[in-house]
Design an enzyme around this catalytic site. Structure first.
Site, PDB file in Angstrom:
ATOM      1  N   GLY A 141       0.837  -1.209   0.000  1.00 57.91           N
ATOM      2  CA  GLY A 141       0.000   0.000   0.000  1.00 57.91           C
ATOM      3  C   GLY A 141       0.859   1.241   0.000  1.00 57.91           C
ATOM      4  N   ARG A 191       1.045  -5.488  -4.953  1.00 53.40           N
ATOM      5  CA  ARG A 191       1.203  -6.442  -3.849  1.00 53.40           C
ATOM      6  C   ARG A 191       1.822  -7.757  -4.335  1.00 53.40           C
ATOM      7  NH1 ARG A 191      -0.988  -4.074   0.627  1.00 53.40           N
ATOM      8  NH2 ARG A 191      -2.643  -2.563   0.257  1.00 53.40           N
ATOM      9  N   ASP A 234       6.083  -5.337   5.762  1.00 54.99           N
ATOM     10  CA  ASP A 234       6.573  -6.636   6.182  1.00 54.99           C
ATOM     11  C   ASP A 234       6.689  -7.626   5.029  1.00 54.99           C
ATOM     12  OD1 ASP A 234       7.275  -7.792   8.844  1.00 54.99           O
ATOM     13  OD2 ASP A 234       5.936  -9.368   8.097  1.00 54.99           O
ATOM     14  N   THR A 278       5.079   1.554   6.435  1.00 58.24           N
ATOM     15  CA  THR A 278       3.720   1.158   6.761  1.00 58.24           C
ATOM     16  C   THR A 278       3.029   2.358   7.349  1.00 58.24           C
ATOM     17  OG1 THR A 278       2.366   0.091   8.432  1.00 58.24           O
ATOM     18  CG2 THR A 278       4.698   0.075   8.834  1.00 58.24           C
ATOM     19  N   ASP A 325       0.546   2.264   9.026  1.00 57.81           N
ATOM     20  CA  ASP A 325      -0.024   1.841  10.310  1.00 57.81           C
ATOM     21  C   ASP A 325       0.967   1.920  11.465  1.00 57.81           C
ATOM     22  OD1 ASP A 325      -2.577   1.213   9.284  1.00 57.81           O
ATOM     23  OD2 ASP A 325      -1.835  -0.699   8.552  1.00 57.81           O
ATOM     24  N   ASP A 356       3.166  -0.117  12.402  1.00 62.10           N
ATOM     25  CA  ASP A 356       3.196  -1.360  13.178  1.00 62.10           C
ATOM     26  C   ASP A 356       4.378  -2.270  12.827  1.00 62.10           C
ATOM     27  OD1 ASP A 356       2.324  -2.094  10.698  1.00 62.10           O
ATOM     28  OD2 ASP A 356       0.479  -3.053  11.354  1.00 62.10           O
ATOM     29  N   ARG A 367      -5.875  -2.438  11.017  1.00 65.88           N
ATOM     30  CA  ARG A 367      -6.518  -3.746  11.087  1.00 65.88           C
ATOM     31  C   ARG A 367      -6.136  -4.497  12.348  1.00 65.88           C
ATOM     32  NH1 ARG A 367      -8.414  -6.164   6.007  1.00 65.88           N
ATOM     33  NH2 ARG A 367      -8.838  -4.343   4.736  1.00 65.88           N
ATOM     34  N   LEU A 379      -8.564   8.227   1.832  1.00 66.26           N
ATOM     35  CA  LEU A 379      -8.060   9.573   2.136  1.00 66.26           C
ATOM     36  C   LEU A 379      -6.820   9.522   3.007  1.00 66.26           C
ATOM     37  CD1 LEU A 379     -11.012  11.907   3.175  1.00 66.26           C
ATOM     38  CD2 LEU A 379      -9.519  12.070   1.182  1.00 66.26           C
ATOM     39  N   GLN A 380      -6.793   8.542   3.908  1.00 66.57           N
ATOM     40  CA  GLN A 380      -5.716   8.447   4.891  1.00 66.57           C
ATOM     41  C   GLN A 380      -4.368   8.067   4.276  1.00 66.57           C
ATOM     42  OE1 GLN A 380      -7.481   6.452   8.704  1.00 66.57           O
ATOM     43  NE2 GLN A 380      -8.784   5.897   6.985  1.00 66.57           N
TER      44      GLN A 380
END
Lengths: 342, 342, 342, 342
Positions: free
Chosen positions: B10, B71, B102, B125, B127, B129, B171, B273-274
């Site tokens: 992503g 991906r 990852d 990432t 996120d 994470d 997630r 949007l994020q």
């Protein structure tokens, strides 16, 4: 427990986040918080407002400080320090949280040392030049403001094939200039830590123009000092540090560049814009965390400490160790920025 | 020296900053960089573009990745890994810099382990994470996007005396929700790390309404899981992790809140949007620094490493140690956020 | 049909929207468009780039002009006009669309009148002071830039209990100052259309301070003229219009206010920031519509006209009538702004 | 003179600008203004707050309405209208300014017609679909919010080579979709005014992909209606107007596009974000001017009128003529947008 807080020195985005974090944390432990108005002046005069935990949610997005600020330093006038001690007792305070820069925190440190007043410090400087903390809130918002300004200036510079010189804050440290220079793809940066070689910068700008780049972007700290006198008119005023008088370096640099390179050059001084605006997410989180931990120190009666960011964590360091030393830009960052200035 | 880079997984703001930092650093040492297109697919197919050091100045403010992404994972299809090895040799590459999460980094790690391909990793990432780095670029821009959205929603929520539920990314980790929750003065946050007690949240919202707060703001991770089944309709689909099927938790939570509290409630899902937008100053600086240090690792021929942020510094860690472990939110941050959720 | 376009004079947001609208419209009717580089200079030298209809989608969000600009006026140097005519024929052009202000459009008008060159004009001035159109693109983006800046300055002004003076563009017309003054809740505005009574403004600021307002916000056009000489130091340079020399009025006004009111006062000059940035929605729509209609005029072979906004519609007016008259601020707007300046 | 104002219906940016303009104008003529809370509900219940002329400076930048809003319509419940009349007299009001959409203004019109209550209307709809005014405040801010969102989505769409479908407001009129579509360089727009031909749109998207455009951007009104049934699953719910049930058209369109074109497609629904945020300069100016002129009507005792924008001017039109007719998008704008959709 009754806690007072105050904000001193130049304002910056994130002060209200600290206040909110502190007020809520104290309230969660059954205490109350009041806000002394306009820095140490409010502590001297006993001028304050109550701070409601739930209402402070609304101040989080606001720039500046709802308490007002001033540069009042009680140690500069006889008798004022005693008035602060009196205010502390007459308001039946248990703790005093001072949010400010080196000057404000120095007072808090001395009040703790000399009068055993239970003070706690929270570092604030938009310039990021305090030594005991990784980053200070306000700095990130400032970088974004500079970046947005330069992003705006880029297209107008390119349309007119110009060099644009942007003067940013930083009297004695180049954190803003260096980080913003990286974030803005500047062609040259000028920081107080290194004497500026205008001849070299003009060469770089000419070389890039020759290679096809249609515009140039130069960031200069207000406290940058130019090397030699070749390029500088004789009437350049200097301050006590030998720096060219602030508030004009951008214009001066632009004139030199235009004269030496023959490229049309303009300058913009961002000035007070850099202190304003709603805090960025980073500054809201950092300010809030510092406020929470200042509150927790108060609850633990852990006095004479300053909250500070170290890596991912908020830690407490002795106020006496935290103040008095300005932190200039680490060479590591100048080295990294240097990859783009060759 | 000829270096190839690619971006996988992503997209997020800051990828172009990494590319620019890498390209310029390699060029400063006399090397050249090419960009493989659309992640590992470009490595498999040998599809690439040259990357010019000076032109990459222009990509710094751009969101996403100029190389495109996918991906594609070569280890999922027999023969594809060999094609990457072939591309490496046919293009006469000296190094391969993989910028990704990852999954992407896992491929780089295995290519180094199994084929001795000189790979270097750069963590990505949105996120936040990944386990081996303090922060990942993109995360800060994302927080500012969420914050700006919630700042917009606050006034409309207050005008209509509503609760507003905002579903954000995450997630399996609640970094975005927790940090944005602090930055947005949320009344409640729901993260994957803790089972959500809707009854308690509804109580909090009712109590605040009773105390005079005219609106409520709730942030929920897309991967949040609700406790018990009392509030949940029986047809709630769950994924393999037992979580309610993603892409709908916000609406579900809003319905529960409206039903249980009697307060009009609306929800917004910020979604893609994020991932978008021009990177924040923080992400431009972090991305650039990671790119520079990836380039320096290549120049030093220090293979099988990933660049990572630790405190103020960029360090190198073995790829093999960096991948495979998701980093969920530290309890310290949930504890801090908790001061505002009582 | 082969159409050339050029952009002249100071750049502003929305120029690329015009170009896109024109290129696509011409393409939709089977024609092609080229872009002459750097205003009339490109027409003189025959320097141009082709413009692809689909790729121009990507330029819509960009500030400035992808064609570059200059203030070259062929009528100021003998022989240059003939070179434009030569270029027109050697490039086998059917039409020439000039996007610019009074100066640029004046050239287009004379080329049509004197040489029957098939020219079409599109009005551009960030100052909104062209007489034949309701609004010019760039003006709205500029207002938002000023507004965002003042919104940032408000909290820092309030924190320090200061008056803040903001100098904005407008040499001979106060459109920006007046509209931004309304949008920013300014306590005072100073426009070129009215001699400024500093004594009255200082009284207003003192009265508001006395009534409890903790800060003041003053907007001043760069071309504002102060009434009388009481407040002005004798060395104030004046330009040919008798105005105080531009690029300093803000600082001068701030000094007067501080001296006369005793309130700490600072000033910021927004300068080139006001020309920059991605165009606002309003300016993208207005610019696009003007570009479309310029293209439609070309297709209809309706020469010597300028496209203009009237109410909701784009109309065509004779170039000869559109140029030569500066439009100062309508009294109606000053009267409305006056409700807030009492 | 004592004036009451209220805000009814869905909130939008600029309401506070109207309030400020009204309050200051009334005060300048010696009157006072109060604010009835939560639309007609406040008028029914006599619930209000006083409005201070100077303090309203601070509300200008705020989104939403400080008075709160509701959809309460007194004509839907017997006896409520009389309560409004009673409130009018018991509060000794001289005028009632209703700021709202067709519903709110309809009540004001009937109160004037049936009870001779001295009402004045101010038009408000974020959808820009009121017939008696050129533009309504809130619309411009909304367009900028949509544009900023699409600008963010563009880079992530391009990075992943996707089509992005963005669902925006507009149940019965396509003003937002059409204007934002122009401002965002959309590849396709779908408005309620025209039956949507999905087959044609899919063809366009495929053609552009084939021509090298790496992403697609589609804007769809929440009230858009798809032509025929070929592409639509049978369970599509329809509302009373025969439209597909709102709040899902974006997802539906995205699924059709992905299936028909084979291009990966995602969708985002902007929802309440579009009502939020600090008003744009345009909306602050327009709202302020409408508020000023509403105040001037009150001072002139010119009842039963609505203030409206016509060209550059604010005019007064009879309320009775202004309500009851929705204004759909003028064909002129669809025609202009069409230049980019071929």
């Amino acid at each position: 427990m009754k806690v007072a807080c105050l904000t001193g020195g130049g304002d910056c985005p994130g002060l209200n986040a600290v206040i909110r974090g502190l007020v809520r944390t104290v309230a969660n432990h059954g205490g109350e918080t009041i806000g002394l108005l306009e820095g140490w002046r409010g502590a001297i005069e006993g001028n304050f407002i109550p701070l409601d935990p739930m209402q402070t949610d609304e101040i989080l997005p606001l720039g500046g400080t709802i308490l007002g600020s001033s540069r009042t330093n009680p140690y500069k006038n006889e008798g004022l320090v005693q008035k602060i001690v009196d205010t502390f007792h007459s308001l039946k305070l248990d703790a005093l949280v001072a949010i400010g820069g080196d000057d404000t925190l120095g007072v808090a440190s001395k009040l703790y040392r000399d009068y055993k007043l239970p003070t706690i410090g929270c570092p604030k400087t938009i310039d990021n030049d305090l030594s005991a903390t990784d980053f200070t809130f306000g700095f990130d918002t400032c970088l974004n403001t500079v970046m947005d300004a330069v992003d705006k200036l880029r297209t107008t510079a390119e349309s007119h094939r110009r060099v644009m010189v942007v003067e940013v804050m930083g009297r004695h440290a180049g954190w803003i200039t260096c980080f913003a220079g990286i974030a803005c793809a500047a062609d040259a940066i000028m920081v107080p830590e290194e004497e500026v070689d205008m001849a070299k910068i003009c060469e770089t700008l000419k070389a890039r123009r020759a290679a096809g780049k249609k515009y140039g972007m130069v960031l200069v700290s207000e406290g940058a000092q130019l090397k030699g006198q070749d390029f500088i008119t004789k009437d350049a005023e200097k301050d006590d540090f030998g720096h060219i008088k602030l508030g004009g370096i951008g214009t001066r640099v632009a004139k030199i560049i235009e004269k030496e390179t023959g490229i049309e050059t303009r300058d913009v001084t961002l000035g007070h814009l850099q202190r304003g605006g709603s805090p960025s997410a980073y500054d809201r989180v950092l300010g809030t965390r510092l406020g929470i931990h200042a509150g927790r120190l108060a609850i633990k009666k852990d006095w004479g400490k300053m909250v500070a960011l170290r890596g991912l964590h908020i830690v407490a360091v002795p106020l006496a160790e935290a103040v008095g030393t300005m932190r200039t830009l680490y060479p590591e960052f100048l080295d990294e920025a240097g990859e783009f200035l060759k």
